[in-house]
Design a protein around this motif. Sequence first.
Motif, PDB file in Angstrom:
ATOM      1  N   ARG A  25       1.058  -1.085  -0.290  1.00  0.00           N
ATOM      2  CA  ARG A  25       0.065  -0.414   0.341  1.00  0.00           C
ATOM      3  C   ARG A  25       0.763   1.533   0.097  1.00  0.00           C
ATOM      4  O   ARG A  25       0.146   2.547  -0.917  1.00  0.00           O
ATOM      5  N   LEU A  35      -7.733   2.855   0.304  1.00  0.00           N
ATOM      6  CA  LEU A  35      -7.648   1.999   0.194  1.00  0.00           C
ATOM      7  C   LEU A  35      -8.783   1.271   0.549  1.00  0.00           C
ATOM      8  O   LEU A  35      -9.451   0.664   0.405  1.00  0.00           O
ATOM      9  N   GLN A  38     -12.115   2.618  -1.590  1.00  0.00           N
ATOM     10  CA  GLN A  38     -12.255   1.355  -2.985  1.00  0.00           C
ATOM     11  C   GLN A  38     -12.296  -0.100  -2.717  1.00  0.00           C
ATOM     12  O   GLN A  38     -12.943  -0.115  -3.184  1.00  0.00           O
ATOM     13  N   ALA A  39     -12.096  -0.240  -1.278  1.00  0.00           N
ATOM     14  CA  ALA A  39     -12.223  -1.890  -1.040  1.00  0.00           C
ATOM     15  C   ALA A  39     -13.793  -1.758  -0.496  1.00  0.00           C
ATOM     16  O   ALA A  39     -13.999  -3.012  -0.479  1.00  0.00           O
ATOM     17  N   VAL A  46      -8.538  -1.907   7.516  1.00  0.00           N
ATOM     18  CA  VAL A  46      -7.855  -2.384   6.979  1.00  0.00           C
ATOM     19  C   VAL A  46      -6.997  -2.260   8.342  1.00  0.00           C
ATOM     20  O   VAL A  46      -5.641  -2.818   7.749  1.00  0.00           O
ATOM     21  N   SER A  59     -12.892  -9.665   2.904  1.00  0.00           N
ATOM     22  CA  SER A  59     -11.942  -8.003   3.405  1.00  0.00           C
ATOM     23  C   SER A  59     -10.794  -8.006   2.783  1.00  0.00           C
ATOM     24  O   SER A  59     -10.264  -7.290   2.098  1.00  0.00           O
ATOM     25  N   ARG A  62     -10.830  -8.351  -1.019  1.00  0.00           N
ATOM     26  CA  ARG A  62     -10.987  -6.891  -1.514  1.00  0.00           C
ATOM     27  C   ARG A  62      -9.622  -6.148  -1.525  1.00  0.00           C
ATOM     28  O   ARG A  62      -9.466  -5.334  -2.547  1.00  0.00           O
ATOM     29  N   VAL A  63      -8.795  -6.252  -0.155  1.00  0.00           N
ATOM     30  CA  VAL A  63      -7.839  -5.296  -0.357  1.00  0.00           C
ATOM     31  C   VAL A  63      -6.674  -5.640  -1.042  1.00  0.00           C
ATOM     32  O   VAL A  63      -6.588  -4.870  -1.767  1.00  0.00           O
ATOM     33  N   ARG A  65      -7.127  -6.699  -3.939  1.00  0.00           N
ATOM     34  CA  ARG A  65      -7.435  -7.267  -5.573  1.00  0.00           C
ATOM     35  C   ARG A  65      -7.258  -5.570  -5.640  1.00  0.00           C
ATOM     36  O   ARG A  65      -7.007  -4.730  -7.109  1.00  0.00           O
ATOM     37  N   ILE A  66      -7.474  -5.047  -4.848  1.00  0.00           N
ATOM     38  CA  ILE A  66      -6.992  -3.265  -5.008  1.00  0.00           C
ATOM     39  C   ILE A  66      -5.800  -2.524  -4.756  1.00  0.00           C
ATOM     40  O   ILE A  66      -5.402  -2.030  -5.921  1.00  0.00           O
TER      41      ILE A  66
END
Length: 119
Positions: A25, A35, A38-39, A46, A59, A62-63, A65-66
């Motif tokens: 990140r 983040l 977006q997620a 996060v 979760s 999703r993180v 993926r971003i």
Amino acid sequence: MNENIYMLSDGEIRRKIGQKIRSVRLRQNITQKSLAEQAQISESSVKKIENGEIGSFDSLMRVMRILGELDIFTSFISDDEMSPNEYLEFVEAARKKRRKRAGSIKMTSSTINKEESEW
């Protein structure tokens, strides 16, 4: 230095994953708030993930993926392909398992007479 992951505790693995996510990140210059937005998760989620407190696999995905890090799961979701030798063995095994069909025998008058005479 590569550690044997099987020698680490679950908590240590989660902590290392969190550290890696934080590192990625920061390298991408993304804030925790951005983040999270977006997620579509909370900023506290996060923070927890980065601290190794991974409570939700959704979760985490999703993180990742971003951050563009889903590739790590490729080997788990791809179909295992057979090698040419494995395929050949599979085909030969299937061929051997096929039931043998009885061939048709034509009954002529001479074979009928022979059968009758043997009785």
